[in-house]
Motif scaffolding. Structure first.
Motif, PDB file in Angstrom:
ATOM      1  N   LEU B  79      71.836  27.782  80.930  1.00 23.16           N
ATOM      2  CA  LEU B  79      71.832  29.022  80.154  1.00 23.16           C
ATOM      3  C   LEU B  79      72.798  30.029  80.755  1.00 23.16           C
ATOM      4  N   GLU B  80      72.804  30.098  82.082  1.00 20.64           N
ATOM      5  CA  GLU B  80      73.705  31.055  82.725  1.00 20.64           C
ATOM      6  C   GLU B  80      75.147  30.723  82.374  1.00 20.64           C
ATOM      7  N   ARG B  81      75.475  29.442  82.474  1.00 23.67           N
ATOM      8  CA  ARG B  81      76.867  29.038  82.251  1.00 23.67           C
ATOM      9  C   ARG B  81      77.293  29.238  80.803  1.00 23.67           C
ATOM     10  N   LEU B  82      76.408  28.860  79.853  1.00 26.08           N
ATOM     11  CA  LEU B  82      76.813  28.856  78.447  1.00 26.08           C
ATOM     12  C   LEU B  82      76.701  30.225  77.798  1.00 26.08           C
ATOM     13  N   MET B  83      75.647  30.979  78.132  1.00 24.37           N
ATOM     14  CA  MET B  83      75.390  32.192  77.369  1.00 24.37           C
ATOM     15  C   MET B  83      75.602  33.476  78.135  1.00 24.37           C
ATOM     16  N   LEU B  84      75.200  33.502  79.389  1.00 26.14           N
ATOM     17  CA  LEU B  84      75.232  34.775  80.086  1.00 26.14           C
ATOM     18  C   LEU B  84      76.588  35.060  80.707  1.00 26.14           C
ATOM     19  N   ARG B  85      77.289  34.003  81.129  1.00 27.00           N
ATOM     20  CA  ARG B  85      78.564  34.275  81.778  1.00 27.00           C
ATOM     21  C   ARG B  85      79.589  34.877  80.816  1.00 27.00           C
ATOM     22  N   PRO B  86      79.655  34.418  79.544  1.00 25.86           N
ATOM     23  CA  PRO B  86      80.604  35.078  78.640  1.00 25.86           C
ATOM     24  C   PRO B  86      80.277  36.549  78.409  1.00 25.86           C
ATOM     25  N   MET B  87      79.083  36.959  78.774  1.00 24.14           N
ATOM     26  CA  MET B  87      78.646  38.320  78.493  1.00 24.14           C
ATOM     27  C   MET B  87      79.020  39.300  79.601  1.00 24.14           C
ATOM     28  N   ILE B  88      79.603  38.799  80.690  1.00 24.84           N
ATOM     29  CA  ILE B  88      79.942  39.712  81.788  1.00 24.84           C
ATOM     30  C   ILE B  88      80.926  40.755  81.285  1.00 24.84           C
ATOM     31  N   GLY B  89      80.621  42.017  81.527  1.00 25.82           N
ATOM     32  CA  GLY B  89      81.513  43.087  81.108  1.00 25.82           C
ATOM     33  C   GLY B  89      81.271  43.589  79.703  1.00 25.82           C
ATOM     34  N   SER B 185      80.863  33.514  96.715  1.00 23.39           N
ATOM     35  CA  SER B 185      81.152  33.248  95.312  1.00 23.39           C
ATOM     36  C   SER B 185      80.105  33.942  94.452  1.00 23.39           C
ATOM     37  N   VAL B 186      80.536  34.992  93.745  1.00 27.61           N
ATOM     38  CA  VAL B 186      79.588  35.750  92.929  1.00 27.61           C
ATOM     39  C   VAL B 186      79.047  34.888  91.797  1.00 27.61           C
ATOM     40  N   LYS B 187      79.929  34.063  91.230  1.00 30.84           N
ATOM     41  CA  LYS B 187      79.491  33.197  90.136  1.00 30.84           C
ATOM     42  C   LYS B 187      78.356  32.282  90.595  1.00 30.84           C
ATOM     43  N   ARG B 188      78.525  31.737  91.817  1.00 33.23           N
ATOM     44  CA  ARG B 188      77.501  30.828  92.318  1.00 33.23           C
ATOM     45  C   ARG B 188      76.181  31.571  92.503  1.00 33.23           C
ATOM     46  N   VAL B 189      76.282  32.794  93.009  1.00 36.92           N
ATOM     47  CA  VAL B 189      75.067  33.580  93.217  1.00 36.92           C
ATOM     48  C   VAL B 189      74.376  33.866  91.881  1.00 36.92           C
ATOM     49  N   PHE B 190      75.176  34.166  90.858  1.00 36.40           N
ATOM     50  CA  PHE B 190      74.587  34.393  89.532  1.00 36.40           C
ATOM     51  C   PHE B 190      73.815  33.153  89.091  1.00 36.40           C
ATOM     52  N   ALA B 191      74.465  32.001  89.237  1.00 40.32           N
ATOM     53  CA  ALA B 191      73.830  30.754  88.796  1.00 40.32           C
ATOM     54  C   ALA B 191      72.538  30.521  89.563  1.00 40.32           C
ATOM     55  N   ILE B 192      72.579  30.754  90.882  1.00 37.60           N
ATOM     56  CA  ILE B 192      71.372  30.533  91.690  1.00 37.60           C
ATOM     57  C   ILE B 192      70.273  31.496  91.267  1.00 37.60           C
ATOM     58  N   SER B 193      70.649  32.757  91.000  1.00 34.38           N
ATOM     59  CA  SER B 193      69.633  33.733  90.590  1.00 34.38           C
ATOM     60  C   SER B 193      68.929  33.284  89.325  1.00 34.38           C
ATOM     61  N   TRP B 194      69.724  32.822  88.350  1.00 34.34           N
ATOM     62  CA  TRP B 194      69.101  32.402  87.097  1.00 34.34           C
ATOM     63  C   TRP B 194      68.208  31.188  87.303  1.00 34.34           C
ATOM     64  N   SER B 195      68.660  30.257  88.149  1.00 25.52           N
ATOM     65  CA  SER B 195      67.819  29.068  88.301  1.00 25.52           C
ATOM     66  C   SER B 195      66.541  29.400  89.058  1.00 25.52           C
ATOM     67  N   ILE B 196      66.615  30.303  90.057  1.00 26.28           N
ATOM     68  CA  ILE B 196      65.374  30.674  90.745  1.00 26.28           C
ATOM     69  C   ILE B 196      64.474  31.460  89.802  1.00 26.28           C
ATOM     70  N   GLY B 197      65.095  32.350  88.998  1.00 24.55           N
ATOM     71  CA  GLY B 197      64.307  33.114  88.028  1.00 24.55           C
ATOM     72  C   GLY B 197      63.554  32.195  87.085  1.00 24.55           C
ATOM     73  N   ALA B 198      64.239  31.148  86.607  1.00 26.74           N
ATOM     74  CA  ALA B 198      63.582  30.205  85.698  1.00 26.74           C
ATOM     75  C   ALA B 198      62.512  29.412  86.436  1.00 26.74           C
ATOM     76  N   LEU B 199      62.810  29.044  87.687  1.00 28.34           N
ATOM     77  CA  LEU B 199      61.884  28.209  88.452  1.00 28.34           C
ATOM     78  C   LEU B 199      60.563  28.933  88.703  1.00 28.34           C
ATOM     79  N   VAL B 200      60.615  30.159  89.205  1.00 29.36           N
ATOM     80  CA  VAL B 200      59.352  30.837  89.524  1.00 29.36           C
ATOM     81  C   VAL B 200      58.557  31.096  88.244  1.00 29.36           C
ATOM     82  N   SER B 201      59.264  31.369  87.142  1.00 34.47           N
ATOM     83  CA  SER B 201      58.532  31.585  85.887  1.00 34.47           C
ATOM     84  C   SER B 201      57.844  30.304  85.440  1.00 34.47           C
ATOM     85  N   ALA B 202      58.550  29.188  85.581  1.00 31.97           N
ATOM     86  CA  ALA B 202      57.948  27.916  85.181  1.00 31.97           C
ATOM     87  C   ALA B 202      56.700  27.639  86.007  1.00 31.97           C
ATOM     88  N   VAL B 203      56.773  27.921  87.318  1.00 28.00           N
ATOM     89  CA  VAL B 203      55.592  27.742  88.163  1.00 28.00           C
ATOM     90  C   VAL B 203      54.459  28.637  87.663  1.00 28.00           C
TER      91      VAL B 203
END
Lengths: 353, 295
Positions: B79-89, B185-203
């Protein structure tokens, strides 16, 4: 068709319809909209959709979408509560009409009531921007939604509230055909109002607040006043839309004015184009027509997939979501911008460069 | 008094799940400045995926749990790669709207795939047996939920504090340009944030699903997160945890004491009334950063 614009006076540049051609087209559109109901039946049979009903809904939603566009597109204040504000308008009409108030009093009252509620929830907008405001208006949506559902003494709760038909000077708007003219008048009025408002001192103040509110304040725009005013006018318009909706549908319940409606309103102005009068119209037409058109393939597919109507609501929601995402990523300025591109292309054809 | 304690204890349990989801939300906001209206749908997807693996495919619960976490991480990444990254700015309105649209898409996909009935984990994973905790009666599943929620909260708090990735995430949250110039790498941090955000919610979804069963209403958890993070301050992860616990207790108490006067369902909106009040009194929450603007 003119191949370019050569204005010699500022007044000419500021005019709503700057060229003769545009004026003619507008007259043609007006005439077409006025005589449309007499042909609606034939066209409806041809297309298999109840066109008059569809048009009435579109016209009602145009009033509300203009309202939200004024707030979000022009003033830059996001609102996730407009569905509930529309509900406030609808319930005001419902309650007052049942008390015997005439149409011409109940409808403005609906607008004023919605404006009052909108302004109360708009107060945090002085201190909050963007994200926080979205959350505050979302909370407003849930609280109002709850009130509509649980304050049964006033709203009739989930069993709904019956509203008498609109009547003006002895003329009853009791059919799709008759209501069309009422809705058309309001939609045209709202469109003209918004178009004119954007050219006044107030309208320019709104745009200044949106573009850079600190600079706006520095040059003397009273932020609080204009933000609240924007909330007020915007909720007034959406309240009027709600009132019209109540008179049209004649039975209102809380189910209609949920978060989903607020999201739909936002989707309309995003798909159409934010900060554009034409945009809200395009957006409403697109978003209201889409589910009707989707019904046709859905009906055709019932033989193959008998369960399709069970999941139709979900499919529609899925498609809505995907369309909004696609617009935001690929055409953030909406249909209105696309329309201008297409028009500019044809205007200069074949010498475009 | 006993009733009151009982309400506080059950409120704390639900609040711990709110805290977990709110932590994911605050994490995404802190590092990417995106306010995620689809957080509740992550909860929903997590709950359903785990239930489906466990009940329909008969995967042992440990594996179902781990697989759900993996799926959630991938979902966040995609989701981060496909939808949120084009939205930067892009303007805030567009970003808000895209997460709302994402919520619609995820929710409708879940209904299409799994329907709208309430599903329960069969056989149940934790027993429903009641345990006496002093004067309070708590069912065992509540204790497990509370324990797991705090385990995850603790693990992630330690992760942000001590690991290299966690520190780089905090650096990006602090100042993206400086972080980037330091080789993060800011992009990498964004991706990690989204995956952790999704992970804790799933738990969170799995934990709540064990208490009340799973249906579409699980997505409402994402909405309750807003009062929690507003109370704690949008940027603060500690604030999100405290806010989550507080909102859990508050809604329980307000729900049971005000229902008689307001005709039921107060629990659903009490958090939002609290939210409006906080916004009017202390808009940046308990630990949020007060914005100071210069022209």
């Amino acid at each position: 068709m003119p191949c370019g614009l050569f204005f010699e006076k500022y007044a000419k540049d500021e005019a709503i319809f700057p060229t003769l051609w545009l004026k003619l087209w507008m007259v043609a559109l007006g005439v077409a909209l006025l005589i449309f109901p007499w042909f609606a039946q034939i066209l409806s049979d041809l297309m298999g959709i109840n066109l008059l009903n569809l048009f009435n809904l579109i016209l009602i939603y145009i009033v509300g979408a203009h309202g939200l566009n004024l707030l979000t597109g022009y003033t830059g204040q996001i609102s996730l509560g407009h569905g509930a504000f529309m509900g406030v308008g609808a319930y005001t009409v419902g309650i007052l009409a049942n008390l015997g108030w005439p149409f011409w009093l109940a409808l403005p009252a609906a607008g004023l009531m919605a404006a009052a509620v909108g302004m109360i929830f708009g107060i945090p907008s002085l201190r909050l921007r963007g994200l926080y405001l979205a959350i505050a208006t979302m909370a407003a949506q849930f609280i109002l939604d709850y009130a509509m559902r649980n304050w049964t003494a006033l709203t009739g709760g989930s069993s709904g509230l019956t509203v008498p038909q609109a009547e003006l000077a002895g003329f009853s708007f009791d059919s799709d055909f008759r209501f069309y003219f009422l809705a058309l008048a309001f939609a045209a009025g709202a469109t003209m109002y918004l178009k004119n408002l954007s050219r006044t001192r107030t309208g320019r103040a709104f745009v200044a607040v949106r573009d850079r509110y600190l600079s706006a304040e520095v040059i003397g725009v009273n932020l609080f006043k204009y933000r609240i005013m924007s909330f007020g006018i915007s909720s007034f318009m959406v309240g009027i839309a709600g009132g019209l909706w109540a008179y049209y549908i004649t039975i209102i319940s809380d189910e209609h004015f949920t978060m989903w409606l607020s999201v739909q309103y936002l989707a309309m102005i995003i798909v159409g184009g934010m900060g554009s009068v034409l945009g809200s119209i395009f957006g409403v037409v697109f978003m209201v027509t889409l589910p009707e058109i989707l019904l046709i393939p859905a009906e055709a597919m019932t033989n193959v997939f008998p369960h399709i109507f069970g999941i139709f609501a979900s499919l529609r929601e899925l498609l809505f979501g995907l369309i909004v995402i696609a617009f935001l990523i690929f055409e953030p300025d909406g249909l209105a911008a696309r329309w201008h591109t297409v028009r500019a292309y044809w205007k200069l054809w074949p010498f475009s460069y | 008094m006993q009733d009151f304690l009982q309400l506080i204890v059950t409120g704390l349990v639900i609040g711990s799940v709110y805290a977990l989801v709110a932590m994911g939300f605050a994490l995404i906001y802190k590092s990417t400045s995106i306010i995620n209206f689809a957080q509740g749908e992550f909860v929903l997807v997590g709950g359903y995926v785990c239930w489906w693996l466990y009940t329909s495919l008969h995967v042992p619960i440990i594996w179902a749990f781990l697989l759900t976490m993996v799926i959630a991480v991938f979902m966040g990444l995609i989701l981060e790669r496909l939808m949120l990254r084009p939205m930067i700015g892009e303007p805030i309105i567009s970003v808000i709207m895209i997460t709302i649209a994402l919520a619609m898409v995820l929710k409708s996909m879940v209904t299409i795939l799994w329907g709208t009935m309430i599903e329960v984990f069969t056989p149940p994973i934790f027993s429903q047996q009641a345990i006496h905790l002093g004067p309070v009666l708590v069912s065992e599943v509540y204790l497990w939920t509370f324990g797991f929620a705090f385990l995850f909260l603790g693990v992630f708090a330690a992760f942000f504090k001590f690991t290299r990735v966690g520190i780089s995430m905090r650096a990006v949250a602090d100042d993206q340009q400086v972080a980037q110039s330091m080789g993060i790498s800011v992009k990498r941090v964004f991706a990690i944030s989204w995956s952790i955000g999704a992970l804790v919610s799933a738990v969170g979804g799995i934990l709540v699903g064990n208490i009340n069963g799973i249906n579409i209403a699980l997505a409402d958890f994402g909405l309750k997160v807003f009062p929690a993070v507003i109370l704690g301050g949008l940027e603060s992860i500690a604030g999100a945890i405290i806010g989550g616990l507080t909102i859990g207790v508050l809604e329980n108490i307000m729900g049971s004491y005000l229902d008689i006067y307001l005709g039921g369902g107060v629990k659903e909106i009490a958090p939002f009334i609290v939210l409006i009040m906080i916004l009017m009194i202390k808009p940046y929450g308990l630990f949020g950063i007060k914005e100071i603007e210069r022209v």
